[in-house]
Write an enzyme that holds these catalytic residues in place. Sequence first.
Site, PDB file in Angstrom:
ATOM      1  N   LEU A  65      33.807   5.128  99.680  1.00 37.83           N
ATOM      2  CA  LEU A  65      35.157   5.647  99.882  1.00 37.83           C
ATOM      3  C   LEU A  65      35.627   6.467  98.689  1.00 37.83           C
ATOM      4  CD1 LEU A  65      36.845   2.746 101.806  1.00 37.83           C
ATOM      5  CD2 LEU A  65      36.240   5.020 102.623  1.00 37.83           C
TER       6      LEU A  65
ATOM      7  N   ARG B  78      42.972 -14.705  95.657  1.00 33.92           N
ATOM      8  CA  ARG B  78      41.590 -15.186  95.762  1.00 33.92           C
ATOM      9  C   ARG B  78      41.171 -16.106  94.629  1.00 33.92           C
ATOM     10  NH1 ARG B  78      39.076  -9.431  97.859  1.00 33.92           N
ATOM     11  NH2 ARG B  78      40.107  -9.606  99.868  1.00 33.92           N
TER      12      ARG B  78
HETATM   13  C1  LIG Z   1      31.859  -7.620 102.612  1.00 33.43           C
HETATM   14  C2  LIG Z   1      32.950  -6.901 101.895  1.00 33.43           C
HETATM   15  C3  LIG Z   1      34.178  -6.695 102.503  1.00 33.43           C
HETATM   16  C4  LIG Z   1      35.196  -6.033 101.835  1.00 33.43           C
HETATM   17  N1  LIG Z   1      36.397  -5.845 102.463  1.00 33.43           N
HETATM   18  C5  LIG Z   1      37.387  -5.179 101.818  1.00 33.43           C
HETATM   19  C6  LIG Z   1      38.637  -4.951 102.458  1.00 33.43           C
HETATM   20  O1  LIG Z   1      38.863  -5.338 103.602  1.00 33.43           O
HETATM   21  N2  LIG Z   1      39.585  -4.281 101.766  1.00 33.43           N
HETATM   22  C7  LIG Z   1      39.393  -3.829 100.502  1.00 33.43           C
HETATM   23  O2  LIG Z   1      40.284  -3.211  99.935  1.00 33.43           O
HETATM   24  N3  LIG Z   1      38.194  -4.012  99.884  1.00 33.43           N
HETATM   25  C8  LIG Z   1      37.195  -4.664 100.513  1.00 33.43           C
HETATM   26  N4  LIG Z   1      36.001  -4.860  99.874  1.00 33.43           N
HETATM   27  C9  LIG Z   1      35.744  -4.192  98.585  1.00 33.43           C
HETATM   28  C10 LIG Z   1      35.430  -2.711  98.850  1.00 33.43           C
HETATM   29  O3  LIG Z   1      34.653  -2.596 100.004  1.00 33.43           O
HETATM   30  C11 LIG Z   1      34.671  -2.055  97.711  1.00 33.43           C
HETATM   31  O4  LIG Z   1      35.251  -2.365  96.490  1.00 33.43           O
HETATM   32  C12 LIG Z   1      34.706  -0.534  97.872  1.00 33.43           C
HETATM   33  O5  LIG Z   1      34.283  -0.172  99.164  1.00 33.43           O
HETATM   34  C13 LIG Z   1      33.850   0.160  96.833  1.00 33.43           C
HETATM   35  O6  LIG Z   1      33.847   1.530  97.120  1.00 33.43           O
HETATM   36  P1  LIG Z   1      33.174   2.565  96.125  1.00 33.43           P
HETATM   37  O7  LIG Z   1      33.315   3.912  96.768  1.00 33.43           O
HETATM   38  O8  LIG Z   1      33.721   2.398  94.759  1.00 33.43           O
HETATM   39  O9  LIG Z   1      31.635   2.139  96.057  1.00 33.43           O
HETATM   40  P2  LIG Z   1      30.524   1.910  97.200  1.00 33.43           P
HETATM   41  O10 LIG Z   1      31.061   1.950  98.566  1.00 33.43           O
HETATM   42  O11 LIG Z   1      29.766   0.707  96.760  1.00 33.43           O
HETATM   43  O12 LIG Z   1      29.606   3.164  97.059  1.00 33.43           O
HETATM   44  C14 LIG Z   1      28.712   3.348  95.987  1.00 33.43           C
HETATM   45  C15 LIG Z   1      27.968   4.641  96.193  1.00 33.43           C
HETATM   46  O13 LIG Z   1      27.266   4.949  95.008  1.00 33.43           O
HETATM   47  C16 LIG Z   1      25.927   5.277  95.297  1.00 33.43           C
HETATM   48  N5  LIG Z   1      25.140   4.926  94.116  1.00 33.43           N
HETATM   49  C17 LIG Z   1      25.215   3.800  93.363  1.00 33.43           C
HETATM   50  N6  LIG Z   1      24.359   3.878  92.330  1.00 33.43           N
HETATM   51  C18 LIG Z   1      23.741   5.068  92.445  1.00 33.43           C
HETATM   52  C19 LIG Z   1      22.748   5.718  91.677  1.00 33.43           C
HETATM   53  N7  LIG Z   1      22.243   5.178  90.560  1.00 33.43           N
HETATM   54  N8  LIG Z   1      22.317   6.932  92.096  1.00 33.43           N
HETATM   55  C20 LIG Z   1      22.828   7.517  93.226  1.00 33.43           C
HETATM   56  N9  LIG Z   1      23.778   6.951  93.967  1.00 33.43           N
HETATM   57  C21 LIG Z   1      24.232   5.744  93.581  1.00 33.43           C
HETATM   58  C22 LIG Z   1      25.598   4.503  96.550  1.00 33.43           C
HETATM   59  O14 LIG Z   1      24.521   5.126  97.200  1.00 33.43           O
HETATM   60  C23 LIG Z   1      26.925   4.622  97.299  1.00 33.43           C
HETATM   61  O15 LIG Z   1      26.949   5.849  97.988  1.00 33.43           O
HETATM   62  C24 LIG Z   1      34.977  -5.547 100.522  1.00 33.43           C
HETATM   63  C25 LIG Z   1      33.752  -5.768  99.906  1.00 33.43           C
HETATM   64  C26 LIG Z   1      32.755  -6.458 100.561  1.00 33.43           C
HETATM   65  C27 LIG Z   1      31.487  -6.741  99.840  1.00 33.43           C
END
Ligand SMILES: Cc1cc2nc3c(=O)[nH]c(=O)nc-3n(C[C@H](O)[C@H](O)[C@H](O)COP(=O)(O)OP(=O)(O)OC[C@H]3O[C@@H](n4cnc5c(N)ncnc54)[C@H](O)[C@@H]3O)c2cc1C
Length: 643
Positions: free
Chosen positions: A52, A339
């Site tokens: 996201l 939590r």
């Molecule tokens: C089961 C579950 C349910 C959840 N439900 C909720 C909810 O209802 N509401 C809420 O607010 N939060 C929720 N969370 C927390 C939330 O989903 C996450 O904190 C959030 O989606 C993280 O988003 P992000 O974009 O930071 O990272 P991520 O979605 O983890 O994306 C990481 C990206 O980085 C890329 N990446 C990582 N390392 C590398 C690398 N070395 N090289 C290239 N690419 C890389 C991956 O490929 C991916 O595209 C939940 C978490 C879990 C585990």
Amino acid sequence: MSDLWKLGDDIADTAAPDGPVETRWERRQFSAKLVNPANRRKLTVIVVGTGLAGGSAAATLAEAGYRVRSYCYQDSPRRAHSIAAQGGINAAKNYRNDGDSVYRLFYDTVKGGDFRARESNVYRLAQVSVNIIDQCVAQGVPFAREYGGLLDNRSFGGTQVSRTFYARGQTGQQLLLGAYQAMERQIAAGAIEMHARHEMLELIVVDGRARGIVVRDLVTGEITCDFADAVVLASGGYGNVFFLSTNAKGCNVTASWRAHRKGALFANPCYTQIHPTCIPESGTHQSKLTLMSESLRNDGRVWVPQRADDKRAPGDIPEDERDYYLERIYPSFGNLVPRDIASRAAKNVCDEGRGVGPGGLGVYLDFADAIARLGRPAVAAKYGNLFEMYQRITGEDPYEVPMRIYPAVHYTMGGLWVDYDLQSTVPGLFVIGEANFSDHGANRLGASALMQGLADGYFVLPNTISNYLASGPFEPLSADHEAVVAARTAVEDRLSRLLAVDGDRTVDSFHRELGHIMWEYCGMERTEEGLTKAIGLIRGLRDEFWSRVKVPGTGEQLNQNLEKAGRVADFFELAELMCIDALHRRESAGGHFRAESQADDGEALRHDDEFGYVAAWEHGETPTLHKENLEFEYVHPSTRSYK
Ligand SMILES: Cc1cc2nc3c(=O)[nH]c(=O)nc-3n(C[C@H](O)[C@H](O)[C@H](O)COP(=O)(O)OP(=O)(O)OC[C@H]3O[C@@H](n4cnc5c(N)ncnc54)[C@H](O)[C@@H]3O)c2cc1C
């Protein structure tokens, strides 16, 4: 201080404006330098991550006219871990007319974070939250609606209003499809160059600025370098250092850790969120744990038998022999306490021998009352997919018997240190989403991670990065630049080293053992003695890893063992820093519970005078601590009470 760490100079967030908190963001946007649309085409930004945070940032930057190159290790950007998010996303829309406001969301978040987050950041997050919902609705995200047609809301922990927007139990998936489609539009337009199945293994820093990354093509093994005017890390959280967590198996710390080793400070690494409602571990074969969304606590009631060792089936335990302990101890918030509080309470009742299920490591989450009150179809409409998931995994039908749940590692509040502009201590390196430390303090409230990821990606970063890019474009780089060659060689050497060990233990066996150490000594409860022991154990295991790990295959092919080995090697280094951070913070705050620091009633006891700061760690043989002092002008630190 100890021989484990050194004390460095204090740091400050110099990008943050002062003055009234309500106008800080507006004033920062006005004071930030702009890049005119014609010049944006000349500037390139690398975005690592397509969850996201990264997906929304890449789409918005490309829409604004910058050239974007986007990376993820999955086979498609829309498989990022964000897709797993279930329960919802917060926003201060006050559609329910139940007393919500930007200020209340700000207040709840600062308090929920146990007064360890910056007020400026949190206020901005609450302000921007309302725009996120409009943006996502415009993209067609199918949020749940109530009978009048307005978007529906439900409650999450740590609040007394209903401000969580949701799409059944699949909110992350629907939001990510929105961001992904926005990205796809720009990919089709040629503004985003997408590199799926590529893993960033090193940051390229030239003359003190982040200028590119070294990546490995996970299919062919080819190593390449990519250059840009700025680099954005949106690489997610590091909960998988515990091996068992609710995170997707691929989640890792490598991108952040490589940046940390190149000078980016790592903030509050010990702040880990343990989620109270996960399906309990069922055996040693397991490689991950499954979350049961916090939204279930809107209608589910948490209880255990009053008597220890009560082995009767839940239906045979009469009402007056049950302990609805959250409702009893925290009457104001009941089952919707935050939590950290709910997790510790579950641990306490299990420690008293009142846990249920195999090994006594579980508590009930019971929907009988809700089903009787609302009817099964209404409960199914709200939570149907979660009930189905639970039934598939446990073989038990939650419409008939209560769910059994237990706390598990879920989210990491720590991450790379960033200023108000979301820029790390390496100029040109911006960090967004779960990868940064910024907004949640010592404990994140439910449904606030999606809010933060999308706030960062759609609204904050696109405004603040222009202030940096306005000084670009920077000198073109070539592959034979000394810093580029050094970064690339470091990656190649490391991969060769991992392959060359050729030992007799699998990567997973090391990861599992590391996770066990972390859960035991740096998990729900931490002590000086346990953390000191853990550091010794981690060091010993890390040495063993480098002499006994077996990575079959070669580097010139698809080799998931090699990928995992690199990630676990970084987890070892991170784990040690987490324990050092937890050891130095001799107070309890949010997700960091030090057994030595608790109030008479067993609640977490902070020491604001001594520890009212962000701990930002500099990499080195011995890590150096830099403190960023936290000031609270609006929400004054108090004992956090949900009673
Ligand atoms: C089961 C579950 C349910 C959840 N439900 C909720 C909810 O209802 N509401 C809420 O607010 N939060 C929720 N969370 C927390 C939330 O989903 C996450 O904190 C959030 O989606 C993280 O988003 P992000 O974009 O930071 O990272 P991520 O979605 O983890 O994306 C990481 C990206 O980085 C890329 N990446 C990582 N390392 C590398 C690398 N070395 N090289 C290239 N690419 C890389 C991956 O490929 C991916 O595209 C939940 C978490 C879990 C585990």
